[in-house]
Scaffold this motif. Structure first.
Motif, short mmCIF file in Angstrom:
data_model
loop_
_atom_site.label_atom_id
_atom_site.label_comp_id
_atom_site.label_asym_id
_atom_site.label_seq_id
_atom_site.Cartn_x
_atom_site.Cartn_y
_atom_site.Cartn_z
N GLU A 160 0.84 -1.18 0.00
CA GLU A 160 0.00 0.00 0.00
C GLU A 160 0.89 1.24 0.00
N PRO A 161 0.41 2.37 -0.54
CA PRO A 161 1.26 3.57 -0.63
C PRO A 161 1.44 4.30 0.70
N THR A 162 0.43 4.27 1.58
CA THR A 162 0.50 5.01 2.84
C THR A 162 -0.03 4.15 3.97
N VAL A 163 0.31 4.54 5.19
CA VAL A 163 -0.19 3.83 6.36
C VAL A 163 -1.70 4.00 6.46
N GLN A 164 -2.20 5.19 6.13
CA GLN A 164 -3.63 5.45 6.20
C GLN A 164 -4.40 4.53 5.26
N SER A 165 -3.92 4.39 4.02
CA SER A 165 -4.60 3.50 3.08
C SER A 165 -4.48 2.04 3.52
N LEU A 166 -3.37 1.71 4.18
CA LEU A 166 -3.18 0.35 4.68
C LEU A 166 -4.20 0.05 5.78
N VAL A 167 -4.40 0.98 6.69
CA VAL A 167 -5.38 0.80 7.77
C VAL A 167 -6.79 0.74 7.20
N GLU A 168 -7.10 1.62 6.27
CA GLU A 168 -8.45 1.63 5.68
C GLU A 168 -8.74 0.34 4.92
N ALA A 169 -7.76 -0.17 4.18
CA ALA A 169 -7.95 -1.43 3.46
C ALA A 169 -8.14 -2.60 4.43
N THR A 170 -7.43 -2.57 5.53
CA THR A 170 -7.60 -3.62 6.55
C THR A 170 -8.98 -3.52 7.18
N THR A 171 -9.46 -2.32 7.38
CA THR A 171 -10.81 -2.12 7.93
C THR A 171 -11.87 -2.73 7.02
N ARG A 172 -11.69 -2.57 5.72
CA ARG A 172 -12.65 -3.13 4.74
C ARG A 172 -12.56 -4.64 4.63
N GLY A 173 -11.49 -5.21 5.16
CA GLY A 173 -11.31 -6.66 5.05
C GLY A 173 -10.52 -7.07 3.83
N ASP A 174 -9.89 -6.11 3.15
CA ASP A 174 -9.07 -6.46 1.99
C ASP A 174 -7.86 -7.28 2.40
N TYR A 175 -7.40 -7.08 3.62
CA TYR A 175 -6.24 -7.82 4.12
C TYR A 175 -6.62 -8.58 5.39
N ASP A 176 -6.06 -9.76 5.52
CA ASP A 176 -6.26 -10.52 6.75
C ASP A 176 -5.42 -9.95 7.89
N LEU A 177 -4.33 -9.29 7.51
CA LEU A 177 -3.42 -8.73 8.51
C LEU A 177 -2.59 -7.64 7.82
N SER A 178 -2.20 -6.61 8.58
CA SER A 178 -1.32 -5.58 8.06
C SER A 178 -0.06 -5.55 8.90
N VAL A 179 1.08 -5.53 8.22
CA VAL A 179 2.37 -5.60 8.88
C VAL A 179 3.28 -4.53 8.29
N ALA A 180 3.66 -3.57 9.09
CA ALA A 180 4.59 -2.52 8.64
C ALA A 180 5.09 -1.81 9.90
N ALA A 181 5.13 -0.47 9.83
CA ALA A 181 5.44 0.34 11.02
C ALA A 181 4.16 1.07 11.39
N ILE A 182 3.18 0.33 11.91
CA ILE A 182 1.86 0.88 12.20
C ILE A 182 1.79 1.27 13.67
N THR A 183 1.63 2.55 13.90
CA THR A 183 1.54 3.06 15.27
C THR A 183 0.14 2.85 15.82
N VAL A 184 0.06 2.41 17.05
CA VAL A 184 -1.23 2.21 17.71
C VAL A 184 -1.75 3.56 18.19
N THR A 185 -2.89 3.98 17.67
CA THR A 185 -3.54 5.21 18.10
C THR A 185 -5.00 4.93 18.40
N ALA A 186 -5.63 5.80 19.14
CA ALA A 186 -7.04 5.63 19.49
C ALA A 186 -7.91 5.67 18.24
N GLU A 187 -7.59 6.57 17.32
CA GLU A 187 -8.38 6.68 16.10
C GLU A 187 -8.32 5.41 15.27
N ARG A 188 -7.13 4.83 15.15
CA ARG A 188 -6.98 3.60 14.37
C ARG A 188 -7.59 2.40 15.10
#
Length: 378
Positions: A92-120
């Protein structure tokens, strides 16, 4: 016929009670896991898993041949081997698009440098954090230009406030001299405009020790005020000059930015869509956003920025690899953050992932991974 007692099992009426007791006391046959057992690959979809990722050195890096390496990738690979699951990586090009795609169920899991935030966390399920860090600040490695600092100091609010107070006192002293001397001293007489102008000019000369002595108060009150003003102005000018010189020297030695407390007064850059922008917005720190860390560091070296703020390990890695001679990362971190893997909400395999991650990060192989990428021993 005799006193011998019959065995209990020989009594047909008691047999059902024994059967019930045995059934309750015996665990169910074929039950392979206890309720606390997190399970394994059977909790995952019965197919090749689709894993989302994004380039974020040194956590996720894509080689020229398309292979992926990095701290997060290596950790996930170890977890997948432990659980016996197969997967493929999708970028994915950005962390935001990675999180959004995971939310939709496009990915079973996302692995990168994803910071844990309340919004996410409202959008996805996060695994057990596997790396704790914080934000860091990158600044130019070269010393600050003295002229740049002189201009910045002279236009700062504190400097203008002090200079304004000094000018105000000088005007007040000039007005008082005019009131005392206007009827007794021809140098301060005449019209109000002429007299005030002359007295204010004398006050400025006395303050800067530039008086030629041809114009001076003659009344007792005027001379007393003149003595007090000259003594006070000498001390004030000396302290003012020392403070400015000290500030300029300190900034020349230490640099313009030395910590998060300096950010509100300088030009700050950040990565667009990152958790860093949320922190800066919350602190009301103005910032300019960039699409990549590299772009932000280039702006830093060109003089367009005074500081660039981002996750410290990612920032330090990029500086070390590409900007080691022109940019440095300040010691220390602030705004603690944690990296974790992301899954769609209410994933059945979340607990399985948590257990596998905890097992992996307490293994000697994890210490070797951190040392390989960061030089960390622990």
């Amino acid at each position: 016929m005799s006193g011998r007692r019959r065995p209990l099992l020989s009594c047909p009426a008691l047999l059902p009670f024994f059967l019930v007791a045995i059934a309750l006391a015996t665990p169910a046959l074929g039950q392979g896991k206890t309720p606390s057992d997190p399970g394994g690959a059977e909790n995952f979809p019965n197919r090749e898993l689709v894993i989302g990722t994004k380039q974020a050195p040194p956590f996720a890096m894509k080689g020229p041949d398309g292979t992926w390496t990095g701290i997060s990738i290596d950790l996930w690979t170890q977890v997948a081997q432990t659980l016996g699951v197969k997967f493929r990586l999708v970028e994915e090009p950005t962390v935001q698009s990675l999180v959004e795609a995971t939310t939709r169920g496009d990915y079973d899991l996302s692995v990168a440098a994803i910071t844990v935030t309340a919004e996410r966390a409202r959008m996805v399920d996060f695994s057990q954090p596997f790396y704790d860090t914080g934000l860091g600040i990158a600044v130019p490695a070269d010393s600050v230009s003295v002229w740049h600092e002189i201009i910045r100091t002279m236009t700062s609010f504190g400097f203008l406030q002090a200079a304004g107070a000094l000018i105000g006192i000088s005007l007040l002293v000039g007005a008082l001299i005019w009131l005392f001397e206007r009827r007794h001293n021809e140098h301060f007489g005449g019209t109000a405009a002429k007299g005030l102008g002359a007295s204010i000019w004398w006050s400025a000369e006395a303050m800067t020790q530039a008086s030629t002595g041809h114009r001076a108060p003659v009344t007792i009150a005027g001379r007393a005020l003149a003595i007090i003003w000259m003594v006070v102005s000498i001390i004030t000018i000396a302290v003012f000059t020392a403070s400015v010189t000290s500030a300029l020297t300190t900034r020349q030695i230490r640099g313009l930015v030395n910590g998060v407390e300096d950010l509100p007064t300088v030009r700050v850059g950040a990565l667009a869509g990152s958790a860093t922008t949320g922190f800066l917005d919350a602190e009301r720190i103005k910032h300019r956003d960039f699409n990549t860390v590299r772009d932000g560091l280039r702006a830093l070296t060109s003089g367009a920025l005074d500081a660039f703020v981002y996750d410290k390990p990612l920032l330090a890695w990029t500086v070390e690899q590409q900007f080691s001679g022109s940019v440095r990362v300040l010691d220390g971190v602030f705004e603690p953050q944690s990296y974790a893997m992301a899954m769609p909400l209410n994933s059945n395999y979340r607990r399985t992932i948590d257990v596998a991650i905890l097992q992996a990060i307490h293994d000697e192989k994890w210490k070797q991974t951190l040392f390989r990428y960061f030089g960390e021993k622990e």
